[in-house]
Design a protein around this motif. Structure first.
Motif, PDB file in Angstrom:
ATOM      1  N   PRO A  63      35.222  33.216  42.636  1.00  0.00           N
ATOM      2  CA  PRO A  63      34.814  32.097  41.925  1.00  0.00           C
ATOM      3  C   PRO A  63      33.389  31.642  41.650  1.00  0.00           C
ATOM      4  N   GLU A  64      32.543  31.980  42.921  1.00  0.00           N
ATOM      5  CA  GLU A  64      31.320  31.877  42.922  1.00  0.00           C
ATOM      6  C   GLU A  64      30.372  32.574  41.664  1.00  0.00           C
ATOM      7  N   ASP A  65      31.000  33.880  41.608  1.00  0.00           N
ATOM      8  CA  ASP A  65      30.409  35.019  40.722  1.00  0.00           C
ATOM      9  C   ASP A  65      30.371  34.354  39.255  1.00  0.00           C
ATOM     10  N   PHE A  66      31.313  33.411  38.873  1.00  0.00           N
ATOM     11  CA  PHE A  66      31.206  32.799  37.628  1.00  0.00           C
ATOM     12  C   PHE A  66      29.981  31.838  37.339  1.00  0.00           C
ATOM     13  N   GLU A  67      29.540  31.344  38.459  1.00  0.00           N
ATOM     14  CA  GLU A  67      28.431  30.289  38.140  1.00  0.00           C
ATOM     15  C   GLU A  67      27.014  30.855  37.649  1.00  0.00           C
ATOM     16  N   VAL A  68      27.220  31.468  36.616  1.00  0.00           N
ATOM     17  CA  VAL A  68      26.320  31.784  35.727  1.00  0.00           C
ATOM     18  C   VAL A  68      26.313  31.801  34.261  1.00  0.00           C
ATOM     19  N   ASP A  69      25.502  31.842  33.453  1.00  0.00           N
ATOM     20  CA  ASP A  69      25.724  31.755  31.713  1.00  0.00           C
ATOM     21  C   ASP A  69      26.473  33.081  31.535  1.00  0.00           C
ATOM     22  N   LEU A  70      27.698  33.068  31.217  1.00  0.00           N
ATOM     23  CA  LEU A  70      28.447  33.983  30.413  1.00  0.00           C
ATOM     24  C   LEU A  70      28.926  33.770  29.140  1.00  0.00           C
ATOM     25  N   THR A  71      28.320  32.670  28.689  1.00  0.00           N
ATOM     26  CA  THR A  71      28.647  32.625  27.064  1.00  0.00           C
ATOM     27  C   THR A  71      28.681  33.675  26.296  1.00  0.00           C
ATOM     28  N   ASP A  72      29.807  34.003  25.515  1.00  0.00           N
ATOM     29  CA  ASP A  72      29.956  35.139  24.879  1.00  0.00           C
ATOM     30  C   ASP A  72      29.591  36.419  25.403  1.00  0.00           C
ATOM     31  N   LYS A  73      29.641  36.536  26.823  1.00  0.00           N
ATOM     32  CA  LYS A  73      29.559  37.819  27.398  1.00  0.00           C
ATOM     33  C   LYS A  73      31.042  38.460  27.494  1.00  0.00           C
ATOM     34  N   VAL A  74      30.911  39.913  27.530  1.00  0.00           N
ATOM     35  CA  VAL A  74      32.091  40.719  28.003  1.00  0.00           C
ATOM     36  C   VAL A  74      32.043  40.869  29.742  1.00  0.00           C
ATOM     37  N   VAL A  75      32.847  40.348  30.234  1.00  0.00           N
ATOM     38  CA  VAL A  75      33.162  40.136  31.688  1.00  0.00           C
ATOM     39  C   VAL A  75      33.800  41.071  32.246  1.00  0.00           C
ATOM     40  N   MET A  76      33.281  41.829  33.447  1.00  0.00           N
ATOM     41  CA  MET A  76      34.113  42.934  33.953  1.00  0.00           C
ATOM     42  C   MET A  76      34.331  42.157  35.431  1.00  0.00           C
ATOM     43  N   VAL A  77      35.293  42.325  35.980  1.00  0.00           N
ATOM     44  CA  VAL A  77      35.843  41.910  37.577  1.00  0.00           C
ATOM     45  C   VAL A  77      36.457  43.118  38.173  1.00  0.00           C
ATOM     46  N   SER A  78      36.640  43.166  39.476  1.00  0.00           N
ATOM     47  CA  SER A  78      37.382  44.234  40.233  1.00  0.00           C
ATOM     48  C   SER A  78      38.534  43.447  40.620  1.00  0.00           C
ATOM     49  N   SER A  79      39.767  44.439  40.532  1.00  0.00           N
ATOM     50  CA  SER A  79      41.128  44.029  41.023  1.00  0.00           C
ATOM     51  C   SER A  79      41.275  43.640  42.370  1.00  0.00           C
ATOM     52  N   ASP A  80      40.151  43.884  43.367  1.00  0.00           N
ATOM     53  CA  ASP A  80      40.193  43.625  44.723  1.00  0.00           C
ATOM     54  C   ASP A  80      39.455  42.210  45.181  1.00  0.00           C
ATOM     55  N   THR A  81      39.760  41.931  46.275  1.00  0.00           N
ATOM     56  CA  THR A  81      39.083  40.890  46.889  1.00  0.00           C
ATOM     57  C   THR A  81      38.299  41.274  48.131  1.00  0.00           C
ATOM     58  N   PRO A  82      37.088  40.862  48.367  1.00  0.00           N
ATOM     59  CA  PRO A  82      36.471  41.209  49.586  1.00  0.00           C
ATOM     60  C   PRO A  82      36.871  40.530  50.966  1.00  0.00           C
ATOM     61  N   ASP A  83      36.483  41.177  51.870  1.00  0.00           N
ATOM     62  CA  ASP A  83      37.172  40.719  53.201  1.00  0.00           C
ATOM     63  C   ASP A  83      36.541  39.379  53.660  1.00  0.00           C
ATOM     64  N   SER A  84      35.159  39.171  53.034  1.00  0.00           N
ATOM     65  CA  SER A  84      34.948  37.976  53.455  1.00  0.00           C
ATOM     66  C   SER A  84      35.269  36.644  52.616  1.00  0.00           C
ATOM     67  N   VAL A  85      36.329  36.684  51.794  1.00  0.00           N
ATOM     68  CA  VAL A  85      37.032  35.876  51.168  1.00  0.00           C
ATOM     69  C   VAL A  85      38.407  35.729  51.792  1.00  0.00           C
ATOM     70  N   ASP A  86      38.838  34.496  52.271  1.00  0.00           N
ATOM     71  CA  ASP A  86      39.932  34.471  52.978  1.00  0.00           C
ATOM     72  C   ASP A  86      41.326  34.113  52.431  1.00  0.00           C
ATOM     73  N   ARG A  87      41.364  34.560  51.200  1.00  0.00           N
ATOM     74  CA  ARG A  87      42.716  34.716  50.351  1.00  0.00           C
ATOM     75  C   ARG A  87      42.477  35.683  49.235  1.00  0.00           C
ATOM     76  N   PHE A  88      43.434  36.024  48.617  1.00  0.00           N
ATOM     77  CA  PHE A  88      43.583  36.953  47.656  1.00  0.00           C
ATOM     78  C   PHE A  88      43.279  36.095  46.352  1.00  0.00           C
ATOM     79  N   VAL A  89      42.315  36.701  45.664  1.00  0.00           N
ATOM     80  CA  VAL A  89      42.036  36.017  44.328  1.00  0.00           C
ATOM     81  C   VAL A  89      42.652  36.495  43.255  1.00  0.00           C
ATOM     82  N   HIS A  90      43.574  36.045  42.664  1.00  0.00           N
ATOM     83  CA  HIS A  90      44.587  36.516  41.633  1.00  0.00           C
ATOM     84  C   HIS A  90      43.714  36.911  40.245  1.00  0.00           C
TER      85      HIS A  90
END
Length: 438
Positions: free
Chosen positions: A107-134
Motif C-alpha cells: 500500500p505505501e508504494d502507491f503514495e506517490v503521484d501515479l496519475t496517468d502512469k502505467v504501473v507495474m507491481v510484483s505478484s509477491d509480498t515482502p517478508d516485512s509485511v505481515d500479510r499477503f497483499v492480494h
C-alpha cells in the motif's frame, strides 16, 4: 473399523476425476469447459452414492481473452503467452502512460503521484509485511491513484505470466486495462523502460454467460447440515490441476469414503462444487446468500491442496473447528497445520463473513504467493496421488467428527470478525476492492 482407510488409500476415484477435469482443458467461468467440469463432478458425486445431484445454474459476466501486448511506440516490448496476457475482466482497449515499477506494490508504494502512469507491481509480498497483499488490492490501489494501466509481474521464474481476475461484484469489468507479465518480461521492463511512455493494449470479449453449482447430499435428512465444498472452475491458461482440480478431486474422494460410512453420519452432508470462484466467488456468494445460517453446522472448503503434502486447516478462530482438527491429527498421529487468521478469499469466505463456522482447506507450502498457481504451469505432473489420498482420509474423518451429535459449533458475531480483519491488517485492502461487507 479402519477398513475404509485402506479403501481410500487404494481408491482411484479422486485421481481419475482429477485427470478427467484437466483433460477438459479450459474451465474458465461461464465457458463450455466449466460446464463440462460441473457435469463431471455432478456425475461423480452420483456415482459415489450421493443423492439428488444437480446443477444450480446462474448468470455471470462472461469474459474471453484475446491477444495483449505492451508497446513503446510501434515497438512491441512484451507480448505472447510466455510474456504478456490480459488479466480476466480487464476492460478491452489501450492505455498510454509513463512506465513506473513500484516493486512489490504494497500500500505505501502507491503514495506517490501515479496519475496517468502505467504501473507495474510484483505478484509477491515482502517478508516485512505481515500479510499477503492480494492482486486485486494492488489493482484498485492503482485505480484509486489514477493510473492508466496495471501490469502484474510474476515473481516465479520460467516465462510464466500470471493470471487472476480484477473487477468487483458491483462492477465485474475493471476500470483500467490490466495485464500479467512473466518475471523475465517484468525484469526487462524494469531495467530498460522505467520512465518511458508505454502502451498497454488488451483485446478481450465480454458477454452474458452461464455458470452453476453442482450440489448433492449424503447422510441423514436432517435440517442441519455440513457443507463440503470446492470450486470447479479454473483459469483458462492451463489445466487448473492444483487450483482447483485437486480440491474437486478431493471432494469426490471424500464423497466415496463417506458413502461407505454413511451410517456413522448424524448430520446431513451437502457437497457443493462451486462455479465462478476465480472471478469473484460468484457461485459461493450466491449459495451462501440463500442459506439459513442457523442450519449450517460448518463449511469445509477445499481449495488448492495436494501440491503441499501437509494438510492445512485455516479455522478462522472458530474454537470447535480448531478442536476438531486437533482431534483428527491426534487420532491419526498425523501432522495437520492449523491456522487461526482470517482468509478472506475462496469459497468459505461468503459463509465465514456471515459468522458461519468454516475452514479454508489447502496444502501447506513454503513461501508466499501461488507458486505455479494461476499460470500455465498449473499442470497434473506437479501433483501426487499419495497426497490426495492421505488428505482425503483426514478430511473424511474430519467430516464424520463434525457430523457427530456430540459436536456442537457456534457462530461468531460479525462485528468480531470485522474487528479481527482490522486487527490483522486485512480490512484496508478489502475496503479498496469493494469486498468489505460490514
Amino acid at each position: 473399523m479402519t477398513d475404509w482407510i485402506g479403501d481410500v488409500f487404494t481408491s482411484d476415484a479422486g485421481w481419475d476425476h482429477l485427470e478427467s477435469l484437466v483433460d477438459v482443458g479450459d474451465r474458465m467461468a461461464g465457458s463450455d469447459g466449466e460446464r463440462a467440469g460441473l457435469e463431471l463432478t455432478r456425475d461423480a458425486l452420483t456415482d459415489a452414492g450421493a443423492r439428488d445431484a444437480w446443477i444450480d445454474d446462474f448468470e455471470i459476466q462472461g469474459w474471453e481473452r484475446g491477444d495483449s501486448e505492451i508497446r513503446r511506440g510501434d515497438e512491441v516490448v512484451a507480448s505472447g503467452q510466455n510474456a504478456c496476457i490480459a488479466l480476466p475482466r480487464s476492460p478491452s482497449g489501450e492505455a498510454v502512460g509513463e512506465f513506473v515499477d513500484l516493486g512489490y506494490g504494497v500500500p505505501e508504494d502507491f503514495e506517490v503521484d501515479l496519475t496517468d502512469k502505467v504501473v507495474m507491481v510484483s505478484s509477491d509480498t515482502p517478508d516485512s509485511v505481515d500479510r499477503f497483499v492480494h492482486r486485486r488490492e494492488k489493482y484498485y490501489h492503482a485505480v484509486e491513484a489514477g493510473a492508466a494501466a496495471f501490469v502484474f509481474a510474476n515473481h516465479v521464474e520460467g516465462t510464466l505470466p500470471p493470471t487472476g481476475s480484477v473487477g468487483t461484484a458491483d462492477a465485474p469489468i475493471g476500470e483500467i486495462p490490466a495485464v500479467g507479465v512473466s518475471k523475465e518480461a517484468g525484469a526487462r521492463l524494469a531495467r530498460r523502460r522505467e520512465g518511458e511512455e508505454l502502451t498497454v493494449a488488451v483485446d478481450c470479449e465480454t458477454d452474458d454467460a452461464t455458470s452453476g453449482n453442482a450440489v448433492a447430499d449424503l447422510g441423514p435428512d436432517t435440517d442441519e447440515y455440513l457443507v463440503v465444498s470446492c470450486h470447479v472452475d479454473a483459469h483458462d491458461l492451463a489445466e487448473g490441476a492444483m487450483d482447483n482440480g485437486a480440491g474437486t478431486a478431493t471432494l469426490v474422494e471424500v464423497a466415496n469414503a463417506l458413502a461407505a460410512r454413511e451410517d456413522e453420519l448424524d448430520t446431513r452432508v451437502r457437497f457443493v462444487g462451486f462455479g465462478a470462484e476465480e472471478v469473484g466467488l460468484v457461485g459461493s456468494s450466491r449459495f451462501a446468500a440463500g442459506v439459513d445460517p442457523d442450519r449450517v453446522k460448518a463449511v469445509v472448503n477445499v481449495d488448492s491442496n495436494v501440491f503441499g503434502r501437509t494438510l492445512k486447516l485455516d479455522h478462522h478462530g472458530f474454537d470447535a473447528l480448531e478442536a476438531a482438527g486437533e482431534r483428527v491429527s491426534n487420532r491419526f498421529d498425523h501432522p495437520i497445520s492449523l491456522g487461526e487468521e482470517l482468509v478472506p478469499h475462496s469459497d468459505h469466505w461468503p459463509f465465514v463473513e456471515r459468522g458461519i463456522p468454516g475452514y479454508m482447506v489447502s496444502g501447506e507450502t513454503e513461501g508466499r504467493g501461488r507458486g505455479w498457481g494461476h499460470t500455465g504451469a498449473d499442470t497434473l505432473d506437479k501433483l501426487e496421488s499419495r497426497n490426495l489420498r492421505e488428505q482425503a482420509i483426514l478430511l473424511t474423518e474430519l467430516v464424520v467428527d463434525l457430523a457427530g451429535d456430540d459436536v456442537s459449533t457456534a457462530q461468531r458475531p460479525t462485528d468480531e470478525i470485522a474487528s479481527a480483519l482490522e486487527r490483522e491488517g486485512k480490512a484496508t485492502g478489502m475496503k479498496i476492492t469493494g469486498d468489505w461487507p460490514f
